[in-house]
Structure formats: C-alpha cells, structure tokens
Design a protein around this motif. Structure first.
Motif, PDB file in Angstrom:
ATOM      1  N   GLY A   1       0.840  -1.195   0.000  1.00 45.96           N
ATOM      2  CA  GLY A   1       0.000   0.000   0.000  1.00 45.96           C
ATOM      3  C   GLY A   1       0.873   1.242   0.000  1.00 45.96           C
ATOM      4  N   ASN A   2       0.247   2.371   0.219  1.00 47.08           N
ATOM      5  CA  ASN A   2       0.971   3.639   0.172  1.00 47.08           C
ATOM      6  C   ASN A   2       1.508   4.063   1.537  1.00 47.08           C
ATOM      7  N   GLY A   3       1.332   3.291   2.519  1.00 45.81           N
ATOM      8  CA  GLY A   3       1.803   3.613   3.859  1.00 45.81           C
ATOM      9  C   GLY A   3       0.665   4.080   4.742  1.00 45.81           C
ATOM     10  N   LEU A   4      -0.351   4.679   4.131  1.00 40.45           N
ATOM     11  CA  LEU A   4      -1.526   5.089   4.901  1.00 40.45           C
ATOM     12  C   LEU A   4      -2.554   3.968   4.929  1.00 40.45           C
ATOM     13  N   THR A   5      -2.700   3.309   3.786  1.00 37.40           N
ATOM     14  CA  THR A   5      -3.588   2.146   3.716  1.00 37.40           C
ATOM     15  C   THR A   5      -2.764   0.965   3.200  1.00 37.40           C
ATOM     16  N   CYS A   6      -2.921  -0.159   3.838  1.00 37.08           N
ATOM     17  CA  CYS A   6      -2.185  -1.374   3.460  1.00 37.08           C
ATOM     18  C   CYS A   6      -3.182  -2.507   3.266  1.00 37.08           C
ATOM     19  N   GLU A   7      -2.925  -3.311   2.266  1.00 38.99           N
ATOM     20  CA  GLU A   7      -3.785  -4.465   2.025  1.00 38.99           C
ATOM     21  C   GLU A   7      -2.928  -5.722   1.954  1.00 38.99           C
ATOM     22  N   ASP A   8      -3.523  -6.836   2.294  1.00 36.65           N
ATOM     23  CA  ASP A   8      -2.829  -8.118   2.317  1.00 36.65           C
ATOM     24  C   ASP A   8      -2.462  -8.531   0.902  1.00 36.65           C
ATOM     25  N   ILE A   9      -1.263  -9.056   0.751  1.00 39.35           N
ATOM     26  CA  ILE A   9      -0.830  -9.605  -0.532  1.00 39.35           C
ATOM     27  C   ILE A   9      -1.245 -11.070  -0.565  1.00 39.35           C
ATOM     28  N   ASN A  10      -1.897 -11.474  -1.632  1.00 43.06           N
ATOM     29  CA  ASN A  10      -2.281 -12.877  -1.806  1.00 43.06           C
ATOM     30  C   ASN A  10      -1.165 -13.561  -2.601  1.00 43.06           C
ATOM     31  N   GLU A  11      -0.202 -14.124  -1.860  1.00 47.15           N
ATOM     32  CA  GLU A  11       0.960 -14.756  -2.486  1.00 47.15           C
ATOM     33  C   GLU A  11       0.562 -15.962  -3.329  1.00 47.15           C
ATOM     34  N   CYS A  12      -0.509 -16.642  -2.944  1.00 46.51           N
ATOM     35  CA  CYS A  12      -0.957 -17.824  -3.678  1.00 46.51           C
ATOM     36  C   CYS A  12      -1.520 -17.431  -5.039  1.00 46.51           C
ATOM     37  N   LYS A  13      -2.306 -16.377  -5.065  1.00 51.09           N
ATOM     38  CA  LYS A  13      -2.924 -15.921  -6.316  1.00 51.09           C
ATOM     39  C   LYS A  13      -1.874 -15.350  -7.263  1.00 51.09           C
ATOM     40  N   GLU A  14      -0.881 -14.691  -6.714  1.00 49.32           N
ATOM     41  CA  GLU A  14       0.177 -14.100  -7.536  1.00 49.32           C
ATOM     42  C   GLU A  14       1.241 -15.114  -7.933  1.00 49.32           C
ATOM     43  N   ARG A  15       1.160 -16.343  -7.393  1.00 50.47           N
ATOM     44  CA  ARG A  15       2.104 -17.424  -7.664  1.00 50.47           C
ATOM     45  C   ARG A  15       3.537 -17.039  -7.285  1.00 50.47           C
TER      46      ARG A  15
ATOM     47  N   CYS B   1      -1.011 -24.138  -1.682  1.00 46.46           N
ATOM     48  CA  CYS B   1      -0.851 -22.845  -1.015  1.00 46.46           C
ATOM     49  C   CYS B   1      -2.165 -22.400  -0.377  1.00 46.46           C
ATOM     50  N   LYS B   2      -2.040 -21.778   0.795  1.00 50.40           N
ATOM     51  CA  LYS B   2      -3.201 -21.208   1.486  1.00 50.40           C
ATOM     52  C   LYS B   2      -2.797 -19.817   1.962  1.00 50.40           C
ATOM     53  N   ASN B   3      -3.522 -18.810   1.533  1.00 56.92           N
ATOM     54  CA  ASN B   3      -3.221 -17.436   1.918  1.00 56.92           C
ATOM     55  C   ASN B   3      -3.679 -17.183   3.354  1.00 56.92           C
ATOM     56  N   THR B   4      -2.853 -16.486   4.117  1.00 55.34           N
ATOM     57  CA  THR B   4      -3.196 -16.086   5.478  1.00 55.34           C
ATOM     58  C   THR B   4      -3.014 -14.575   5.589  1.00 55.34           C
ATOM     59  N   TRP B   5      -3.476 -14.000   6.670  1.00 59.20           N
ATOM     60  CA  TRP B   5      -3.370 -12.558   6.874  1.00 59.20           C
ATOM     61  C   TRP B   5      -1.905 -12.175   7.057  1.00 59.20           C
ATOM     62  N   GLY B   6      -1.349 -11.533   6.075  1.00 59.59           N
ATOM     63  CA  GLY B   6       0.040 -11.098   6.122  1.00 59.59           C
ATOM     64  C   GLY B   6       1.037 -12.169   5.729  1.00 59.59           C
ATOM     65  N   GLY B   7       0.586 -13.286   5.205  1.00 61.48           N
ATOM     66  CA  GLY B   7       1.513 -14.351   4.839  1.00 61.48           C
ATOM     67  C   GLY B   7       0.828 -15.454   4.065  1.00 61.48           C
ATOM     68  N   TYR B   8       1.369 -16.642   4.152  1.00 65.26           N
ATOM     69  CA  TYR B   8       0.842 -17.803   3.439  1.00 65.26           C
ATOM     70  C   TYR B   8       1.334 -19.074   4.129  1.00 65.26           C
ATOM     71  N   GLU B   9       0.656 -20.163   3.838  1.00 61.05           N
ATOM     72  CA  GLU B   9       1.051 -21.474   4.327  1.00 61.05           C
ATOM     73  C   GLU B   9       1.125 -22.435   3.153  1.00 61.05           C
ATOM     74  N   CYS B  10       2.194 -23.188   3.105  1.00 57.70           N
ATOM     75  CA  CYS B  10       2.356 -24.207   2.070  1.00 57.70           C
ATOM     76  C   CYS B  10       2.318 -25.583   2.720  1.00 57.70           C
ATOM     77  N   LYS B  11       1.718 -26.518   2.014  1.00 59.43           N
ATOM     78  CA  LYS B  11       1.700 -27.911   2.453  1.00 59.43           C
ATOM     79  C   LYS B  11       2.103 -28.771   1.267  1.00 59.43           C
ATOM     80  N   CYS B  12       2.752 -29.880   1.583  1.00 58.46           N
ATOM     81  CA  CYS B  12       3.178 -30.821   0.548  1.00 58.46           C
ATOM     82  C   CYS B  12       2.276 -32.043   0.568  1.00 58.46           C
ATOM     83  N   LYS B  13       2.190 -32.706  -0.560  1.00 54.79           N
ATOM     84  CA  LYS B  13       1.379 -33.923  -0.656  1.00 54.79           C
ATOM     85  C   LYS B  13       2.064 -35.076   0.052  1.00 54.79           C
TER      86      LYS B  13
END
Length: 135
Positions: A11-25, A35-47
C-alpha cells in the motif's frame, strides 16, 4: 515521509492491504505444494508424507532416507556386537584369570584342602613315631 506497510502487505503507507501470495504465484511453486493465503503471509503444504521447507520453497521426505536407516542399523549392530564381545571376554577369559589370581592369593593365607591334607599327614606321622619311641 510516509509509513511503510509491514511484510506481507502493500500500500501507500496510509492504507495497506494483504498480498495474496498464492494468487500471484510468488510462493509455494514447488511440485506437489498447495498454497493457502493467510493474513500477512501464506502457508504451504506438501502432498503425502513430505515436509515443506519455506526457505528453499521445496518439499523433502519427512521420514528420512533408507540409507540413513541402514547406516543407523549398522552402527547399532556394531555397538551391540562390541558390547557382547566385551561381556564374553569378561565372562570367560578375564574372570577365569581373576579367579586363578584370587585362589593364588588366598592359598598363601589359607591353605587349600588338598594342600592341607598333604601337610597334615606328613606332619602327623613323625609326631606319632617320635611319641611312640619315647614311651
């Protein structure tokens, strides 16, 4: 001078939004990762039974390699074999040596029955002969 958004947000420093690392690959790109998006991060799991390593973005075996188990078994077998060999050495070789040394030391202070009988019979006969001769 503006504010900075924390890691995992943009964001611009005044407003910040969560980055969806999974959607952006941008995360969890390894084979077999989910991949599972979390607030401020992500979680990866393996098969399956794989473990995810975040720093390398990869999945590894959780249970270890077969060579590692084989090597562990060989080392354990060597340790057990050495312990068993030491016990056998103690039980038969060293113990018989110690027993003979103890018998030798004890015979100096307490004559054994076979030594005692020989000495008693040789000492007793001259006494009988001498005492019989005086009467």
């Amino acid at each position: 001078m503006g504010c900075l958004c924390p890691k995992g947000f943009r964001g611009n420093g005044l407003t910040c939004e969560d980055i969806n690392e999974c959607k952006e690959r941008s995360a969890c790109q390894c084979d077999g990762c989910s991949c599972k998006n979390t607030w401020g991060g992500y979680e990866c799991k393996c098969k399956g039974d794989l473990l995810y390593i975040k720093e390398q973005d990869t999945c590894i075996e959780r249970s270890g390699s077969k060579f590692g188990w084989f090597l562990t078994f060989v080392v354990l077998a060597v340790v057990v074999g050495a312990g068993l060999a030491g016990y056998v050495f103690y039980k038969y070789r060293l113990r018989s040596y110690m027993d003979s040394e103890i018998m030798a030391i004890m015979s100096q202070y307490m004559p054994l029955d076979s030594q005692h009988n020989n000495e008693a019979s040789s000492e007793a006969q001259p006494l009988r002969q001498t005492s019989v001769g005086k009467f």
